[in-house]
Design a protein around this motif. Structure first.
Motif, PDB file in Angstrom:
ATOM      1  N   ALA A  56     -13.443   3.211  17.405  1.00  0.00           N
ATOM      2  CA  ALA A  56     -12.301   2.303  17.447  1.00  0.00           C
ATOM      3  C   ALA A  56     -12.600   1.066  16.629  1.00  0.00           C
ATOM      4  CB  ALA A  56     -11.977   1.936  18.893  1.00  0.00           C
ATOM      5  N   GLU A  57     -11.860   0.897  15.528  1.00  0.00           N
ATOM      6  CA  GLU A  57     -12.029  -0.270  14.670  1.00  0.00           C
ATOM      7  C   GLU A  57     -11.105  -1.395  15.109  1.00  0.00           C
ATOM      8  OE1 GLU A  57     -12.029   3.334  11.708  1.00  0.00           O
ATOM      9  OE2 GLU A  57     -10.935   2.691  13.490  1.00  0.00           O
ATOM     10  N   CYS A  58     -11.532  -2.605  14.814  1.00  0.00           N
ATOM     11  CA  CYS A  58     -10.673  -3.770  14.990  1.00  0.00           C
ATOM     12  C   CYS A  58     -11.161  -4.861  14.050  1.00  0.00           C
ATOM     13  CB  CYS A  58     -10.662  -4.256  16.441  1.00  0.00           C
ATOM     14  SG  CYS A  58     -12.237  -4.876  17.020  1.00  0.00           S
ATOM     15  N   GLY A  59     -10.369  -5.909  13.939  1.00  0.00           N
ATOM     16  CA  GLY A  59     -10.767  -7.048  13.128  1.00  0.00           C
ATOM     17  C   GLY A  59     -10.008  -7.200  11.834  1.00  0.00           C
ATOM     18  N   GLY A  60      -9.162  -6.239  11.499  1.00  0.00           N
ATOM     19  CA  GLY A  60      -8.367  -6.367  10.293  1.00  0.00           C
ATOM     20  C   GLY A  60      -7.257  -7.385  10.469  1.00  0.00           C
ATOM     21  N   GLY A  61      -6.530  -7.611   9.397  1.00  0.00           N
ATOM     22  CA  GLY A  61      -5.423  -8.548   9.467  1.00  0.00           C
ATOM     23  C   GLY A  61      -5.016  -9.024   8.096  1.00  0.00           C
ATOM     24  N   LEU A  62      -4.177 -10.054   8.089  1.00  0.00           N
ATOM     25  CA  LEU A  62      -3.702 -10.672   6.848  1.00  0.00           C
ATOM     26  C   LEU A  62      -4.559 -11.901   6.572  1.00  0.00           C
ATOM     27  CD1 LEU A  62      -1.654 -10.958   4.542  1.00  0.00           C
ATOM     28  CD2 LEU A  62      -0.178 -12.206   6.145  1.00  0.00           C
ATOM     29  N   VAL A  63      -5.179 -11.930   5.421  1.00  0.00           N
ATOM     30  CA  VAL A  63      -6.090 -13.015   5.063  1.00  0.00           C
ATOM     31  C   VAL A  63      -5.762 -13.505   3.662  1.00  0.00           C
ATOM     32  CG1 VAL A  63      -8.518 -13.685   4.846  1.00  0.00           C
ATOM     33  CG2 VAL A  63      -7.877 -11.889   6.440  1.00  0.00           C
ATOM     34  N   GLN A  64      -5.934 -14.775   3.429  1.00  0.00           N
ATOM     35  CA  GLN A  64      -5.757 -15.308   2.076  1.00  0.00           C
ATOM     36  C   GLN A  64      -6.976 -14.993   1.219  1.00  0.00           C
ATOM     37  OE1 GLN A  64      -4.784 -19.511   2.353  1.00  0.00           O
ATOM     38  NE2 GLN A  64      -2.610 -19.021   2.122  1.00  0.00           N
ATOM     39  N   ALA A  65      -6.748 -14.841  -0.060  1.00  0.00           N
ATOM     40  CA  ALA A  65      -7.854 -14.612  -0.983  1.00  0.00           C
ATOM     41  C   ALA A  65      -8.875 -15.737  -0.834  1.00  0.00           C
ATOM     42  CB  ALA A  65      -7.341 -14.540  -2.405  1.00  0.00           C
ATOM     43  N   GLY A  66     -10.134 -15.342  -0.868  1.00  0.00           N
ATOM     44  CA  GLY A  66     -11.211 -16.313  -0.678  1.00  0.00           C
ATOM     45  C   GLY A  66     -11.705 -16.396   0.755  1.00  0.00           C
ATOM     46  N   GLY A  67     -10.945 -15.848   1.670  1.00  0.00           N
ATOM     47  CA  GLY A  67     -11.332 -15.878   3.070  1.00  0.00           C
ATOM     48  C   GLY A  67     -12.335 -14.796   3.413  1.00  0.00           C
ATOM     49  N   SER A  68     -12.661 -14.721   4.698  1.00  0.00           N
ATOM     50  CA  SER A  68     -13.649 -13.754   5.181  1.00  0.00           C
ATOM     51  C   SER A  68     -13.128 -13.034   6.417  1.00  0.00           C
ATOM     52  CB  SER A  68     -14.960 -14.465   5.529  1.00  0.00           C
ATOM     53  OG  SER A  68     -15.522 -15.086   4.403  1.00  0.00           O
ATOM     54  N   LEU A  69     -13.669 -11.856   6.629  1.00  0.00           N
ATOM     55  CA  LEU A  69     -13.341 -11.073   7.813  1.00  0.00           C
ATOM     56  C   LEU A  69     -14.587 -10.351   8.286  1.00  0.00           C
ATOM     57  CD1 LEU A  69     -10.023  -9.098   7.138  1.00  0.00           C
ATOM     58  CD2 LEU A  69     -10.390 -10.850   8.888  1.00  0.00           C
ATOM     59  N   THR A  70     -14.644 -10.097   9.588  1.00  0.00           N
ATOM     60  CA  THR A  70     -15.654  -9.195  10.124  1.00  0.00           C
ATOM     61  C   THR A  70     -14.939  -8.085  10.886  1.00  0.00           C
ATOM     62  OG1 THR A  70     -17.344 -10.907  10.317  1.00  0.00           O
ATOM     63  CG2 THR A  70     -17.644  -8.915  11.626  1.00  0.00           C
ATOM     64  N   LEU A  71     -15.115  -6.874  10.403  1.00  0.00           N
ATOM     65  CA  LEU A  71     -14.558  -5.711  11.072  1.00  0.00           C
ATOM     66  C   LEU A  71     -15.583  -5.165  12.056  1.00  0.00           C
ATOM     67  CD1 LEU A  71     -13.036  -3.862   7.976  1.00  0.00           C
ATOM     68  CD2 LEU A  71     -12.037  -5.676   9.376  1.00  0.00           C
ATOM     69  N   SER A  72     -15.093  -4.631  13.153  1.00  0.00           N
ATOM     70  CA  SER A  72     -15.971  -4.034  14.161  1.00  0.00           C
ATOM     71  C   SER A  72     -15.521  -2.606  14.443  1.00  0.00           C
ATOM     72  CB  SER A  72     -15.921  -4.837  15.470  1.00  0.00           C
ATOM     73  OG  SER A  72     -16.313  -6.169  15.278  1.00  0.00           O
ATOM     74  N   CYS A  73     -16.468  -1.794  14.843  1.00  0.00           N
ATOM     75  CA  CYS A  73     -16.167  -0.416  15.231  1.00  0.00           C
ATOM     76  C   CYS A  73     -17.022  -0.084  16.443  1.00  0.00           C
ATOM     77  CB  CYS A  73     -16.482   0.529  14.083  1.00  0.00           C
ATOM     78  SG  CYS A  73     -16.400   2.288  14.506  1.00  0.00           S
ATOM     79  N   VAL A  74     -16.366   0.160  17.549  1.00  0.00           N
ATOM     80  CA  VAL A  74     -17.070   0.510  18.776  1.00  0.00           C
ATOM     81  C   VAL A  74     -17.055   2.030  18.940  1.00  0.00           C
ATOM     82  CG1 VAL A  74     -17.121   0.254  21.276  1.00  0.00           C
ATOM     83  CG2 VAL A  74     -16.433  -1.674  19.843  1.00  0.00           C
ATOM     84  N   VAL A  75     -18.199   2.586  19.232  1.00  0.00           N
ATOM     85  CA  VAL A  75     -18.335   4.029  19.360  1.00  0.00           C
ATOM     86  C   VAL A  75     -18.584   4.401  20.818  1.00  0.00           C
ATOM     87  CG1 VAL A  75     -19.653   6.063  18.653  1.00  0.00           C
ATOM     88  CG2 VAL A  75     -19.251   4.200  17.030  1.00  0.00           C
ATOM     89  N   ALA A  76     -17.879   5.392  21.271  1.00  0.00           N
ATOM     90  CA  ALA A  76     -18.066   5.899  22.629  1.00  0.00           C
ATOM     91  C   ALA A  76     -18.230   7.413  22.586  1.00  0.00           C
ATOM     92  CB  ALA A  76     -16.876   5.534  23.502  1.00  0.00           C
ATOM     93  N   GLY A  77     -18.998   7.938  23.533  1.00  0.00           N
ATOM     94  CA  GLY A  77     -19.073   9.379  23.682  1.00  0.00           C
ATOM     95  C   GLY A  77     -20.336  10.033  23.183  1.00  0.00           C
ATOM     96  N   ASN A  78     -21.206   9.274  22.474  1.00  0.00           N
ATOM     97  CA  ASN A  78     -22.499   9.840  22.122  1.00  0.00           C
ATOM     98  C   ASN A  78     -23.507   8.709  21.953  1.00  0.00           C
ATOM     99  OD1 ASN A  78     -22.001   8.811  19.550  1.00  0.00           O
ATOM    100  ND2 ASN A  78     -21.734  10.805  18.608  1.00  0.00           N
ATOM    101  N   ILE A  79     -24.722   9.064  21.585  1.00  0.00           N
ATOM    102  CA  ILE A  79     -25.784   8.065  21.491  1.00  0.00           C
ATOM    103  C   ILE A  79     -25.716   7.422  20.114  1.00  0.00           C
ATOM    104  CG2 ILE A  79     -28.253   7.638  21.657  1.00  0.00           C
ATOM    105  CD1 ILE A  79     -28.438  10.122  23.451  1.00  0.00           C
ATOM    106  N   PHE A  80     -25.085   6.267  20.075  1.00  0.00           N
ATOM    107  CA  PHE A  80     -24.776   5.572  18.821  1.00  0.00           C
ATOM    108  C   PHE A  80     -26.010   5.420  17.937  1.00  0.00           C
ATOM    109  CE2 PHE A  80     -22.544   2.722  16.104  1.00  0.00           C
ATOM    110  CZ  PHE A  80     -23.355   1.630  15.853  1.00  0.00           C
ATOM    111  N   SER A  81     -27.129   5.089  18.536  1.00  0.00           N
ATOM    112  CA  SER A  81     -28.322   4.762  17.754  1.00  0.00           C
ATOM    113  C   SER A  81     -28.894   5.967  17.008  1.00  0.00           C
ATOM    114  CB  SER A  81     -29.391   4.159  18.664  1.00  0.00           C
ATOM    115  OG  SER A  81     -29.776   5.089  19.666  1.00  0.00           O
ATOM    116  N   PHE A  82     -28.462   7.159  17.328  1.00  0.00           N
ATOM    117  CA  PHE A  82     -28.998   8.358  16.674  1.00  0.00           C
ATOM    118  C   PHE A  82     -28.445   8.578  15.273  1.00  0.00           C
ATOM    119  CE2 PHE A  82     -31.303   9.102  20.180  1.00  0.00           C
ATOM    120  CZ  PHE A  82     -31.194  10.283  20.913  1.00  0.00           C
ATOM    121  N   TYR A  83     -27.298   7.965  14.968  1.00  0.00           N
ATOM    122  CA  TYR A  83     -26.534   8.390  13.808  1.00  0.00           C
ATOM    123  C   TYR A  83     -26.367   7.313  12.752  1.00  0.00           C
ATOM    124  CZ  TYR A  83     -25.364  12.012  17.145  1.00  0.00           C
ATOM    125  OH  TYR A  83     -25.452  13.013  18.060  1.00  0.00           O
ATOM    126  N   ALA A  84     -26.396   7.762  11.499  1.00  0.00           N
ATOM    127  CA  ALA A  84     -25.998   6.892  10.401  1.00  0.00           C
ATOM    128  C   ALA A  84     -24.495   6.659  10.475  1.00  0.00           C
ATOM    129  CB  ALA A  84     -26.360   7.514   9.059  1.00  0.00           C
TER     130      ALA A  84
END
Length: 117
Positions: free
Chosen positions: A5-33
């Motif tokens: 599940a991603e979040c963090g997108g939106g409308l931003v002005q040029a020159g700005g910054s964003l941080t997108l996040s992705c939360v993973v459920a259902g398996n062992i996250f640390s195992f995978y690239a």
């Protein structure tokens, strides 16, 4: 069932910054690239960053230094920091898990990033 599940997108002005996040459920996250991809209107989906299970980050040659991928295994979360956003960064950004147990891995539903000039 594995879910991304991603979040963090939106409308931003040029020159700005964003941080997108992705939360993973259902398996062992640390195992995978993991990776971030984006797809702009009328264009093919392209990879913008990848991070190994041991947190080694890689970026395609064409990517500038404005993108930083990271992960927090304790929070089962993948991040993408984008600085100095440009209108050409406008796209849907997708989170991906490389998983040999599933052909093609797993994808999130995407989060829209729109950069206004």
């Amino acid at each position: 069932q594995v879910q991304l599940a991603e979040c963090g997108g939106g409308l931003v002005q040029a020159g700005g910054s964003l941080t997108l996040s992705c939360v993973v459920a259902g398996n062992i996250f640390s195992f995978y690239a993991m990776g971030w991809y984006r797809q702009a209107p009328g264009k093919q989906r392209e990879m913008v960053a990848r991070i190994s299970a041991t947190s080694v980050a890689n970026y395609p040659d064409f990517m500038s230094g404005r993108f930083t991928i990271s992960r927090d295994n304790t929070k089962k979360t993948l991040y993408l920091r984008i600085n100095n956003l440009k209108p050409e960064d406008t796209a849907v950004y997708y989170c991906h898990q490389e998983n040999v147990g599933r052909e093609g891995g797993y994808w999130g539903q995407g989060t829209q990033v729109t950069v206004s000039s």
